[in-house]
Write a protein that holds these residues in place. Structure first.
Motif, PDB file in Angstrom:
ATOM      1  N   GLY A 110       0.698  -1.462   0.075  1.00 35.87           N
ATOM      2  CA  GLY A 110       0.108  -0.073   0.034  1.00 35.87           C
ATOM      3  C   GLY A 110       0.929   1.306   0.046  1.00 35.87           C
ATOM      4  N   THR A 111       2.174   1.171   0.716  1.00 38.15           N
ATOM      5  CA  THR A 111       2.816   2.233   0.901  1.00 38.15           C
ATOM      6  C   THR A 111       3.560   2.745  -0.764  1.00 38.15           C
ATOM      7  N   TYR A 112       3.879   1.606  -1.220  1.00 35.50           N
ATOM      8  CA  TYR A 112       4.478   1.691  -2.683  1.00 35.50           C
ATOM      9  C   TYR A 112       3.557   2.272  -3.756  1.00 35.50           C
ATOM     10  N   THR A 113       2.220   1.830  -3.572  1.00 39.16           N
ATOM     11  CA  THR A 113       1.125   2.262  -4.580  1.00 39.16           C
ATOM     12  C   THR A 113       0.651   3.667  -4.110  1.00 39.16           C
ATOM     13  N   ARG A 114       0.516   4.230  -2.944  1.00 35.74           N
ATOM     14  CA  ARG A 114       0.059   5.502  -2.510  1.00 35.74           C
ATOM     15  C   ARG A 114       1.081   6.452  -2.900  1.00 35.74           C
ATOM     16  N   ARG A 115       2.227   6.122  -2.676  1.00 38.06           N
ATOM     17  CA  ARG A 115       3.426   7.006  -3.151  1.00 38.06           C
ATOM     18  C   ARG A 115       3.979   7.118  -4.753  1.00 38.06           C
ATOM     19  N   GLY A 116       3.489   6.096  -5.141  1.00 43.67           N
ATOM     20  CA  GLY A 116       3.785   6.082  -6.572  1.00 43.67           C
ATOM     21  C   GLY A 116       5.173   5.130  -6.718  1.00 43.67           C
ATOM     22  N   TYR A 117       5.703   4.733  -5.470  1.00 39.01           N
ATOM     23  CA  TYR A 117       7.061   4.209  -5.656  1.00 39.01           C
ATOM     24  C   TYR A 117       7.267   3.110  -6.487  1.00 39.01           C
ATOM     25  N   ASP A 118       6.258   2.299  -6.583  1.00 40.42           N
ATOM     26  CA  ASP A 118       6.501   0.961  -7.434  1.00 40.42           C
ATOM     27  C   ASP A 118       6.547   1.544  -8.827  1.00 40.42           C
ATOM     28  N   VAL A 119       5.645   2.438  -9.400  1.00 42.64           N
ATOM     29  CA  VAL A 119       5.786   2.852 -10.771  1.00 42.64           C
ATOM     30  C   VAL A 119       7.020   3.690 -10.895  1.00 42.64           C
ATOM     31  N   ALA A 120       7.754   4.090 -10.036  1.00 36.58           N
ATOM     32  CA  ALA A 120       8.831   5.104 -10.080  1.00 36.58           C
ATOM     33  C   ALA A 120       9.779   4.219 -10.321  1.00 36.58           C
ATOM     34  N   MET A 121      10.083   3.187  -9.727  1.00 35.28           N
ATOM     35  CA  MET A 121      11.019   2.126  -9.842  1.00 35.28           C
ATOM     36  C   MET A 121      10.937   1.423 -11.199  1.00 35.28           C
ATOM     37  N   LYS A 122       9.608   1.006 -11.423  1.00 32.33           N
ATOM     38  CA  LYS A 122       9.663   0.430 -12.827  1.00 32.33           C
ATOM     39  C   LYS A 122      10.036   1.360 -14.064  1.00 32.33           C
ATOM     40  N   THR A 123       9.702   2.702 -13.943  1.00 29.47           N
ATOM     41  CA  THR A 123      10.133   3.423 -14.823  1.00 29.47           C
ATOM     42  C   THR A 123      11.872   3.654 -14.918  1.00 29.47           C
ATOM     43  N   GLN A 124      12.314   3.658 -13.749  1.00 30.55           N
ATOM     44  CA  GLN A 124      13.709   4.018 -13.697  1.00 30.55           C
ATOM     45  C   GLN A 124      14.572   2.750 -14.176  1.00 30.55           C
ATOM     46  N   ILE A 125      14.177   1.608 -13.563  1.00 29.83           N
ATOM     47  CA  ILE A 125      14.799   0.340 -13.744  1.00 29.83           C
ATOM     48  C   ILE A 125      14.606  -0.396 -15.014  1.00 29.83           C
ATOM     49  N   ASP A 126      13.233  -0.869 -15.095  1.00 30.71           N
ATOM     50  CA  ASP A 126      12.635  -1.529 -16.186  1.00 30.71           C
ATOM     51  C   ASP A 126      12.706  -1.052 -17.419  1.00 30.71           C
ATOM     52  N   HIS A 127      12.512   0.412 -17.537  1.00 28.75           N
ATOM     53  CA  HIS A 127      12.393   0.975 -18.753  1.00 28.75           C
ATOM     54  C   HIS A 127      13.648   1.743 -18.929  1.00 28.75           C
ATOM     55  N   GLY A 128      14.068   2.483 -17.871  1.00 26.18           N
ATOM     56  CA  GLY A 128      15.220   3.520 -18.064  1.00 26.18           C
ATOM     57  C   GLY A 128      16.639   2.796 -18.315  1.00 26.18           C
ATOM     58  N   ILE A 129      16.765   1.430 -17.717  1.00 32.03           N
ATOM     59  CA  ILE A 129      17.855   0.905 -17.890  1.00 32.03           C
ATOM     60  C   ILE A 129      17.650  -0.196 -19.056  1.00 32.03           C
TER      61      ILE A 129
END
Length: 205
Positions: free
Chosen positions: A138-157
């Motif tokens: 819930g913390t990851y979802t509320r703060r958008g951390y899960d999406v941010a990590m996916k953007t940075q790592i999965d897509h960005g790298i």
């Protein structure tokens, strides 16, 4: 088939290392014929600092440093690359990020010498990401951390290099029951590693 499992945690008794070992057990099931190597960046003393030699290699002025060449050779031997790491401040640890900074170099992971067009060189390498965090989903979802990590790592790298991300998993929570579930999930990821197509992504928990 062969997997390189990269671990970035200084404590051999950590949940991160335990997850990596269980994942390796899943890969090495009897009768499957798969193999693995664990690259323990902390124990091996990998230097994550991006120095002048790395800049010169990026510019194609000098050969890549020998420690970087050794890491690239390990990846070249693998059919899959698995990163297992704790989440620090909603990111991967600096040691692992520095490994990527240095090892995923211009001319090997990608090529930007073609008049501004990026050539992606790692389309043959499936990526499996397993992050371990103490906060709940819930913390990851509320703060958008899960999406941010996916953007940075999965897509960005990895998308930048053309490497398909077949698994992108966050194992969250440190209670006893949660840890047991994480270890079973790790074993399952290992067991399914070479049955997972690049289009079937295991989403974050």
């Amino acid at each position: 088939m062969h997997a390189l499992i990269v671990v970035a945690h200084p404590d051999q008794g950590s949940l991160t290392h335990s997850v990596a070992r269980h994942l390796a057990e899943g890969i090495a099931q009897p009768g499957e014929g798969h193999s693995f190597e664990i690259a323990d960046l902390s124990a091996e003393g990998f230097d994550p600092g991006f120095k002048l030699a790395d800049i010169a290699a990026h510019r194609r002025e000098t050969p890549i440093p020998s420690d970087v060449a050794a890491e690239q050779a390990r990846i070249d031997r693998a059919d899959a690359l698995v990163l297992v790491y704790p989440v620090y401040w909603w990111l991967m640890p600096g040691l692992l990020k520095g490994w990527i900074d240095r090892v995923f170099s211009n001319g090997w992971a990608y090529d930007d010498s073609q008049g501004g067009k990026i050539i992606k060189n790692l389309g043959h390498l499936n990526i499996h990401l397993v992050g371990i965090g103490g906060a709940d989903a819930g913390t990851y979802t509320r703060r958008g951390y899960d999406v941010a990590m996916k953007t940075q790592i999965d897509h960005g790298i990895f998308d930048y290099c053309g490497a398909p991300v077949a698994t992108s998993k966050l194992l969250l929570g440190l209670e006893t029951a949660e840890v047991a579930a994480h270890l079973e999930a790790a074993r399952r990821i290992g067991r399914d590693l070479f049955n997972t197509s690049s289009s079937q992504v295991t989403q974050a928990a």
